[in-house]
Motif scaffolding. Structure first.
Motif, PDB file in Angstrom:
ATOM      1  N   ASN A  60      37.499  17.004  40.641  1.00  0.00           N
ATOM      2  CA  ASN A  60      38.094  15.971  39.785  1.00  0.00           C
ATOM      3  C   ASN A  60      39.337  16.478  39.051  1.00  0.00           C
ATOM      4  N   ASN A  61      40.211  17.190  39.785  1.00  0.00           N
ATOM      5  CA  ASN A  61      41.457  17.730  39.231  1.00  0.00           C
ATOM      6  C   ASN A  61      41.222  18.757  38.121  1.00  0.00           C
ATOM      7  N   LYS A  62      40.077  19.410  38.152  1.00  0.00           N
ATOM      8  CA  LYS A  62      39.775  20.467  37.190  1.00  0.00           C
ATOM      9  C   LYS A  62      39.401  21.732  37.957  1.00  0.00           C
ATOM     10  N   LEU A  63      39.740  22.868  37.360  1.00  0.00           N
ATOM     11  CA  LEU A  63      39.424  24.160  37.964  1.00  0.00           C
ATOM     12  C   LEU A  63      38.236  24.772  37.230  1.00  0.00           C
ATOM     13  N   TYR A  64      37.224  25.203  38.004  1.00  0.00           N
ATOM     14  CA  TYR A  64      36.030  25.832  37.432  1.00  0.00           C
ATOM     15  C   TYR A  64      36.003  27.298  37.854  1.00  0.00           C
ATOM     16  N   ILE A  65      35.926  28.174  36.860  1.00  0.00           N
ATOM     17  CA  ILE A  65      35.974  29.616  37.098  1.00  0.00           C
ATOM     18  C   ILE A  65      34.663  30.241  36.650  1.00  0.00           C
ATOM     19  N   LEU A  66      34.065  31.046  37.525  1.00  0.00           N
ATOM     20  CA  LEU A  66      32.848  31.788  37.205  1.00  0.00           C
ATOM     21  C   LEU A  66      33.245  33.249  37.030  1.00  0.00           C
ATOM     22  N   ASP A  93      26.713  34.283  32.862  1.00  0.00           N
ATOM     23  CA  ASP A  93      26.090  33.043  32.404  1.00  0.00           C
ATOM     24  C   ASP A  93      27.109  32.018  31.940  1.00  0.00           C
ATOM     25  N   LYS A  94      28.396  32.230  32.226  1.00  0.00           N
ATOM     26  CA  LYS A  94      29.421  31.304  31.757  1.00  0.00           C
ATOM     27  C   LYS A  94      30.179  30.653  32.907  1.00  0.00           C
ATOM     28  N   VAL A  95      30.631  29.442  32.649  1.00  0.00           N
ATOM     29  CA  VAL A  95      31.542  28.739  33.550  1.00  0.00           C
ATOM     30  C   VAL A  95      32.657  28.159  32.691  1.00  0.00           C
ATOM     31  N   TYR A  96      33.909  28.399  33.100  1.00  0.00           N
ATOM     32  CA  TYR A  96      35.058  27.850  32.384  1.00  0.00           C
ATOM     33  C   TYR A  96      35.614  26.656  33.155  1.00  0.00           C
TER      34      TYR A  96
END
Length: 458
Positions: A228-234, A240-243
């Motif tokens: 959805n036009n967003k970047l998810y970084i692990l 335990d985080k997702v940005y």
């Protein structure tokens, strides 16, 4: 005999299942045409669907193992591109076909890989002892890679940068570059966000982001995916985080997730699920389909991503800028008061006692006789508008009677030639030299007049 054959095949199946669960040689992606999950294990076993079912797997010869290829989609086709750039494979009907005429470049490891307008691109990366900030494109016609010219000031050469494509723009940030102060070492790039407008290939620097947020990837490319036009970084060091980075709304949101050890995730827009490989403590691996919100977990923080302009600037830079602006304003005010009507003369001087023209003290001797006829006439009548037809008599042949068309042609050629020389000499525009208008008495007639102050008569 039949019983032994059955036992043999069961044993093979059990061994394959075990090897699938622990091997690191796997490639996971979504098939563009069917939206089904595809898993290839050890370059030999193909699983497809949800749940996964084993399929016959065919492929032509290719270089390196598939675990070193990056899946990318162009319209309704899947391609696998070598992660150092070069070899390109196409996914066709549960099989792989190599389509490039290139080789393993090994020159853009850790680059930003994306597709735009049905074309494959690599930006940045590392290879042959150098960090890159070049843009390369795979030509589907020639089956070769080409470098693409970009404009403006690009980001510094880097690898392991984050990137996301939104409409016509590629956004790039983060990554690692060569540390010039320490040979053979790298350092984190300056925390700025860059934009490449792909239709014009123009770079622009958008601003600084908060460098305390740990989105660095160091030597390993962090798991990430777009949705959805967003970047998810692990992040590598914070399991335990997702940005979530939302460029459009300029936010970075931190989620606390219970899902760890995620490999090769992608977002299925049809089911709104994140599909990924998960490894447990014993090293066993499984394919999971988890709704996006469940995958992200609980939101714990949200901040502005690209900082406001005053936070983007260092204190010394701000002070320098303010002082410079104040100095310019003060000078402008001083000279404005001192010489409010001053305007430098950029015209031509006519010395009537010599009948010569000068520009900045230099004699102008390049005018032809036909050109001087018009210039002299315009100077003599510089206080009034002159109908163009009034100039015709300057070019009438008294010995041989010429027709009207011939005379007009001579006048037009001479006037055009004169204007070209005046423009070249003074570096002015035509509107700085001549004024045109329609005759008040006959709108069909055009009149001209020298611009006031273009000719100074002495």
């Amino acid at each position: 005999m039949i019983r032994y054959i059955l036992i043999f095949f069961i044993a093979i199946t059990i061994c394959q299942a075990q090897s699938i669960s622990k091997t690191d040689e796997h490639l996971l992606f979504k098939e563009a045409k069917s939206s089904q999950t595809v898993l290839i294990v050890k370059d030999s076993l193909l699983y497809k669907g949800n749940p996964l079912q084993q399929k016959p797997f065919r492929h032509s010869a290719y270089l390196e193992n598939l675990q070193y290829y990056i899946p990318i989609t162009l319209k309704d086709k899947n391609y696998l591109v070598y992660h150092g750039c070069g070899a390109v494979l196409e996914w066709r009907n549960d099989s792989i076909v190599r389509i490039d005429k290139s080789f393993l470049h090994k020159n853009q490891f850790g680059s930003v890989v994306f597709s735009f307008n049905n074309k494959l691109f690599f930006w940045g990366g590392y290879g042959l002892f150098l960090h890159k900030n070049i843009l390369t494109q795979f030509n589907l016609k020639t089956k070769e890679w080409d470098e693409v010219e970009t404009f403006g000031t690009p980001p510094s050469p880097r690898r392991q940068a984050h990137g996301i494509l939104i409409k016509d723009n590629l956004y790039v940030f983060n990554g690692y570059e060569k540390d010039e102060a320490h040979f053979m070492q790298i350092k984190a790039c300056e925390p700025y966000v860059w934009k490449l407008h792909l239709p014009t290939m123009q770079w622009s620097k958008l601003g600084k982001y908060d460098a305390t947020i740990n989105i660095n990837t160091k030597e390993v490319i962090a798991s990430n995916f777009t949705a959805n036009n967003k970047l998810y970084i692990l992040p590598i060091l914070e399991f335990d985080k997702v940005y979530e980075i939302d460029i459009i709304n300029n936010t970075i949101t931190t989620f606390k997730s219970n899902i760890k050890n995620v490999f090769q995730p992608y977002f299925d827009a049809t089911t709104h699920e994140v599909v990924y490989i998960n490894k447990n403590a014993e090293g066993l691996k499984k394919i999971f389909h988890t709704p996006l919100q469940e995958f992200l977990g609980k939101q714990v923080d949200q901040q502005v991503f690209i900082l406001p302009w005053h936070q983007n600037m260092e204190v010394t830079t701000i002070l320098t800028t303010i002082l410079s602006i104040l100095g310019i304003v003060s000078l402008a005010f001083y000279f404005g008061k001192r010489k409010p009507n001053f305007k430098p003369f950029n015209g031509i001087t006519f010395k009537s006692d010599e009948s010569n023209y000068y520009y900045k003290g230099k004699l102008l001797d390049t005018f032809e006789e036909a050109e001087l006829r018009i210039l002299d006439y315009l100077v003599q009548n510089r206080q009034r508008f002159i109908p163009l037809n009034e100039l015709n008599h300057l070019y009438e042949n008294e010995v041989q009677m010429d027709n009207f068309t011939t005379v007009v042609k001579r006048r037009e050629v001479a006037l055009a030639s004169l204007m070209a020389k005046l423009l070249f000499i003074t570096e002015s525009t035509e509107k700085d030299i001549l004024v045109y208008r329609r005759s008040p008495n006959d709108k069909r007639m055009k009149e001209i007049k020298l611009k006031d102050n273009f000719i100074r008569v002495k």
